[in-house]
Design a protein around this motif. Structure first.
Motif, PDB file in Angstrom:
ATOM      1  N   ARG A 101      21.766  36.403   3.983  1.00 53.41           N
ATOM      2  CA  ARG A 101      21.131  35.233   3.357  1.00 53.41           C
ATOM      3  C   ARG A 101      19.854  35.675   2.667  1.00 53.41           C
ATOM      4  O   ARG A 101      19.055  36.413   3.238  1.00 53.41           O
ATOM      5  N   ALA A 102      19.659  35.216   1.417  1.00 55.28           N
ATOM      6  CA  ALA A 102      18.475  35.602   0.647  1.00 55.28           C
ATOM      7  C   ALA A 102      17.758  34.366   0.137  1.00 55.28           C
ATOM      8  O   ALA A 102      18.384  33.355  -0.216  1.00 55.28           O
ATOM      9  N   LEU A 103      16.435  34.468   0.070  1.00 55.90           N
ATOM     10  CA  LEU A 103      15.586  33.453  -0.542  1.00 55.90           C
ATOM     11  C   LEU A 103      14.913  34.098  -1.741  1.00 55.90           C
ATOM     12  O   LEU A 103      14.195  35.089  -1.606  1.00 55.90           O
ATOM     13  N   ASP A 104      15.165  33.537  -2.924  1.00 57.07           N
ATOM     14  CA  ASP A 104      14.591  34.037  -4.169  1.00 57.07           C
ATOM     15  C   ASP A 104      13.499  33.073  -4.604  1.00 57.07           C
ATOM     16  O   ASP A 104      13.780  31.943  -5.018  1.00 57.07           O
ATOM     17  N   LEU A 105      12.248  33.511  -4.494  1.00 53.98           N
ATOM     18  CA  LEU A 105      11.096  32.662  -4.801  1.00 53.98           C
ATOM     19  C   LEU A 105      10.751  32.766  -6.282  1.00 53.98           C
ATOM     20  O   LEU A 105      10.581  33.857  -6.814  1.00 53.98           O
ATOM     21  N   GLY A 106      10.618  31.608  -6.931  1.00 48.20           N
ATOM     22  CA  GLY A 106      10.343  31.618  -8.356  1.00 48.20           C
ATOM     23  C   GLY A 106      11.492  32.222  -9.129  1.00 48.20           C
ATOM     24  O   GLY A 106      11.324  33.149  -9.919  1.00 48.20           O
ATOM     25  N   CYS A 107      12.682  31.673  -8.945  1.00 48.92           N
ATOM     26  CA  CYS A 107      13.912  32.297  -9.451  1.00 48.92           C
ATOM     27  C   CYS A 107      14.038  32.242 -10.966  1.00 48.92           C
ATOM     28  O   CYS A 107      14.839  32.973 -11.543  1.00 48.92           O
ATOM     29  N   GLY A 108      13.283  31.359 -11.630  1.00 50.86           N
ATOM     30  CA  GLY A 108      13.362  31.274 -13.081  1.00 50.86           C
ATOM     31  C   GLY A 108      14.769  30.973 -13.561  1.00 50.86           C
ATOM     32  O   GLY A 108      15.451  30.091 -13.020  1.00 50.86           O
ATOM     33  N   GLU A 109      15.224  31.716 -14.556  1.00 51.05           N
ATOM     34  CA  GLU A 109      16.548  31.477 -15.138  1.00 51.05           C
ATOM     35  C   GLU A 109      17.673  32.130 -14.344  1.00 51.05           C
ATOM     36  O   GLU A 109      18.832  32.112 -14.769  1.00 51.05           O
ATOM     37  N   GLY A 110      17.352  32.710 -13.187  1.00 50.51           N
ATOM     38  CA  GLY A 110      18.381  33.020 -12.212  1.00 50.51           C
ATOM     39  C   GLY A 110      18.958  34.417 -12.197  1.00 50.51           C
ATOM     40  O   GLY A 110      19.903  34.675 -11.448  1.00 50.51           O
TER      41      GLY A 110
END
Length: 201
Positions: free
Chosen positions: A36-45
């Motif tokens: 499981r990952a948390l991407d902070l400030g993912c923007g356009e992905g």
């Protein structure tokens, strides 16, 4: 740097970023087993989709609805949850996460570090924290910017706030793996990679 600021910035261009995952993420995470990952400030992905295509289940958060809509449009994985969160006023998504990634994510410094500690708490025992920023020495003078970069946490500062439950694996300045965006002078990245130690019996 509120939601309107970021929405307006994304609306100023058809695509704000390259669409490629960040080089430090690729270098530091490619050897990790997916979880499981948390991407902070993912923007356009781009980072979230790179992780998802490698088997990660990703919670991707951003303050900008515009960015999240663009990201979701390009999602062919079914493994990403796109979530609007203003971490200055809202708690982070519930962990635990095997990876928490903050790539050039502007988290404003505050007394007591409550928001930072809430993010650190989402990292699972044995999980990885990866924080990347621009080297402040590469940035233009403060009066040429809309904000003061020194108001935001830098990776080395985060490293100094970690307690004995963490092992710091990387805390360094390194050359960027790809050229800086046009019009910028970002030659170096500051990188923190830390592992939360497994719980002791």
């Amino acid at each position: 740097m509120d939601a309107k600021f970021w929405d307006d910035r994304y609306l100023s261009r058809e695509r704000l970023f390259s669409g490629n995952p960040n080089g430090v993420l690729v270098a530091e995470v490619a050897d990790l087993p997916p979880g499981r990952a948390l991407d902070l400030g993912c923007g356009e992905g781009a980072d979230a989709l790179w992780l998802a295509r490698r088997g990660w289940q990703v919670t991707a958060v951003d303050i900008s609805d515009v960015a999240l809509r663009r990201a979701a449009t390009g999602d062919d994985t079914g493994r990403v949850t796109w979530t609007r969160v203003d971490l200055a006023t809202e708690p982070p998504p519930a962990g635990p996460f095997d990876l928490v990634s903050a790539q050039y994510f502007p988290l404003r410094r505050e007394p007591g570090h409550a928001v930072l500690h809430s993010l650190l708490a989402t990292v699972a025992p044995g999980g990885t924290l990866l924080v990347v920023s621009h080297d402040l020495a590469d940035l233009p003078p403060r009066h040429d910017l809309d904000v003061d970069p020194a108001d935001f946490y830098q990776p080395g500062e985060v490293a100094g706030l970690l307690d004995d439950d963490w092992a710091v694996l990387v805390d360094e300045i390194r050359p960027r793996t790809v050229p800086a965006p046009p019009g910028t002078h970002h030659r170096n990245d500051t990188v923190l990679r830390a592992r939360r130690e497994p719980s002791r019996p």
